[in-house]
Design a protein around this motif. Structure first.
Motif: not given
Length: 69
Positions: A1-3, A50-66
Motif C-alpha cells: 500500500m502506498t502512502t 517517516p513515522a507520520g507516513q507510517a501512522m497515516r498508512r495505518r489509520v487509512v488501512k484501519a478505516s477501510g479506505l482504498k
C-alpha cells in the motif's frame, strides 16, 4: 500500500469511513493507544516524516479506505 497524500480531505474521508463502519476515528485511536492529535496531524500532513507516513498508512488501512483515497 502506498502512502496517500495528506490533506484535510483525506482526514474527512477517513472519518467518514469509520462512521460507515459504525465507529469513529477517535474510538479507533483510543482502542489502539494513539493520541487523536497524532492521527489527525499525520492525515493532514503536519506530521509527515517517516513515522507520520507510517501512522497515516495505518489509520487509512484501519478505516477501510482504498488506495485511491
Amino acid at each position: 500500500m502506498t502512502t496517500p497524500d495528506p490533506s484535510l480531505e483525506l482526514l474527512r474521508k477517513v472519518r467518514a469511513a469509520f462512521v460507515l463502519k459504525d465507529s469513529t476515528l477517535k474510538a479507533w485511536c483510543r482502542q489502539n493507544g494513539i493520541h487523536m492529535t497524532n492521527a489527525r496531524n499525520a492525515l493532514i500532513g503536519s506530521w509527515n516524516g517517516p513515522a507520520g507516513q507510517a501512522m497515516r498508512r495505518r489509520v487509512v488501512k484501519a478505516s477501510g479506505l482504498k488506495d485511491s483515497a
